[in-house]
Motif scaffolding. Structure first.
Motif, PDB file in Angstrom:
ATOM      1  N   GLU A   1       0.931  -1.145  -0.074  1.00 10.76           N
ATOM      2  CA  GLU A   1       0.112   0.027  -0.156  1.00 10.76           C
ATOM      3  C   GLU A   1       0.735   1.146  -0.025  1.00 10.76           C
ATOM      4  OE1 GLU A   1      -2.530  -0.517   3.348  1.00 10.76           O
ATOM      5  OE2 GLU A   1      -3.285  -2.095   2.581  1.00 10.76           O
ATOM      6  N   GLY A   2       2.025   1.073   0.256  1.00 12.81           N
ATOM      7  CA  GLY A   2       2.811   2.372   0.301  1.00 12.81           C
ATOM      8  C   GLY A   2       2.921   3.048   1.552  1.00 12.81           C
ATOM      9  N   THR A  15      -1.488   0.086  15.136  1.00  7.96           N
ATOM     10  CA  THR A  15      -2.608  -0.523  14.705  1.00  7.96           C
ATOM     11  C   THR A  15      -3.292   0.090  13.699  1.00  7.96           C
ATOM     12  OG1 THR A  15      -3.569   0.694  16.568  1.00  7.96           O
ATOM     13  CG2 THR A  15      -2.614  -1.856  17.235  1.00  7.96           C
ATOM     14  N   ALA A  16      -2.861   1.193  13.178  1.00  4.15           N
ATOM     15  CA  ALA A  16      -3.558   1.942  12.310  1.00  4.15           C
ATOM     16  C   ALA A  16      -3.811   1.076  10.954  1.00  4.15           C
ATOM     17  CB  ALA A  16      -2.847   3.379  11.959  1.00  4.15           C
ATOM     18  N   ASN A  17      -2.955   0.579  10.507  1.00  2.00           N
ATOM     19  CA  ASN A  17      -3.146  -0.307   9.204  1.00  2.00           C
ATOM     20  C   ASN A  17      -2.519  -1.584   9.390  1.00  2.00           C
ATOM     21  OD1 ASN A  17      -4.211   1.827   7.749  1.00  2.00           O
ATOM     22  ND2 ASN A  17      -2.087   2.853   7.789  1.00  2.00           N
ATOM     23  N   SER A  18      -2.708  -2.422   8.443  1.00  2.00           N
ATOM     24  CA  SER A  18      -1.755  -3.814   8.431  1.00  2.00           C
ATOM     25  C   SER A  18      -0.477  -3.307   7.926  1.00  2.00           C
ATOM     26  CB  SER A  18      -2.421  -4.714   7.467  1.00  2.00           C
ATOM     27  OG  SER A  18      -2.339  -4.059   6.133  1.00  2.00           O
ATOM     28  N   TRP A  19       0.555  -3.926   8.328  1.00  2.00           N
ATOM     29  CA  TRP A  19       1.825  -3.581   8.141  1.00  2.00           C
ATOM     30  C   TRP A  19       2.615  -4.817   7.759  1.00  2.00           C
ATOM     31  CZ3 TRP A  19       5.432  -4.858  11.882  1.00  2.00           C
ATOM     32  CH2 TRP A  19       4.881  -5.180  13.120  1.00  2.00           C
ATOM     33  N   ASP A  20       3.727  -4.580   7.093  1.00  2.00           N
ATOM     34  CA  ASP A  20       4.722  -5.661   6.823  1.00  2.00           C
ATOM     35  C   ASP A  20       5.967  -5.557   7.651  1.00  2.00           C
ATOM     36  OD1 ASP A  20       2.960  -6.612   4.828  1.00  2.00           O
ATOM     37  OD2 ASP A  20       3.613  -4.805   3.712  1.00  2.00           O
ATOM     38  N   ARG A  36       9.569   7.992   1.800  1.00  2.00           N
ATOM     39  CA  ARG A  36       8.172   8.585   1.202  1.00  2.00           C
ATOM     40  C   ARG A  36       8.482   8.696  -0.321  1.00  2.00           C
ATOM     41  NH1 ARG A  36       3.968   7.112   0.317  1.00  2.00           N
ATOM     42  NH2 ARG A  36       3.616   6.863   2.245  1.00  2.00           N
ATOM     43  N   GLU A  37       9.368   9.451  -0.573  1.00  2.00           N
ATOM     44  CA  GLU A  37       9.819   9.779  -2.150  1.00  2.00           C
ATOM     45  C   GLU A  37       9.983   8.432  -2.954  1.00  2.00           C
ATOM     46  OE1 GLU A  37      13.435  12.293  -1.608  1.00  2.00           O
ATOM     47  OE2 GLU A  37      12.471  13.836  -0.995  1.00  2.00           O
ATOM     48  N   LEU A  38      10.739   7.415  -2.375  1.00  2.00           N
ATOM     49  CA  LEU A  38      10.644   6.264  -3.111  1.00  2.00           C
ATOM     50  C   LEU A  38       9.386   5.770  -3.370  1.00  2.00           C
ATOM     51  CD1 LEU A  38      14.031   4.806  -1.277  1.00  2.00           C
ATOM     52  CD2 LEU A  38      13.755   5.577  -3.751  1.00  2.00           C
TER      53      LEU A  38
END
Length: 106
Positions: free
Chosen positions: A12-13, A20-25, A39-41
């Protein structure tokens, strides 16, 4: 600069400081400059992905001969490399075990 903990969702970038805001890797430790660069990448990859989407409607160029795909692939490698460098031990182990970054890390 002080480093803070961030949670990264590669697909998702997303970059978040809230676990706990989003799923994360991946979990990383980064300062403001490093997060700005990451963020630029992500933004560059998003743009390359859209270019690839529009180019895909022109079927006469094979994927491996299309320079737009090189930009996306290179951008994704840069994202992985940065996440690896900033990541905790679990993040580094996961990226290393995938074997996709063998030529870019250590």
């Amino acid at each position: 600069m002080d480093k803070k903990t961030y949670y990264i969702s590669l697909a998702e970038g997303n970059i978040s400081q809230v676990r706990t805001a989003n799923s994360w890797d991946y979990q990383i430790q980064a300062n403001d400059e490093e997060i700005t660069r990451l963020r630029e990448l992500f933004d560059q990859n998003y743009s390359s992905d859209w270019q690839g989407f529009w180019r895909a409607h022109i079927p006469y160029i094979e994927y491996h001969f299309d320079r737009a795909n090189d930009a996306y692939d290179t951008g994704l490698q840069q994202v992985y490399k940065m996440i690896y460098e900033l990541g905790d031990e679990e993040t580094k182990a996961h990226i290393k075990n995938e074997g996709l970054m063998d030529d870019l890390i250590e």
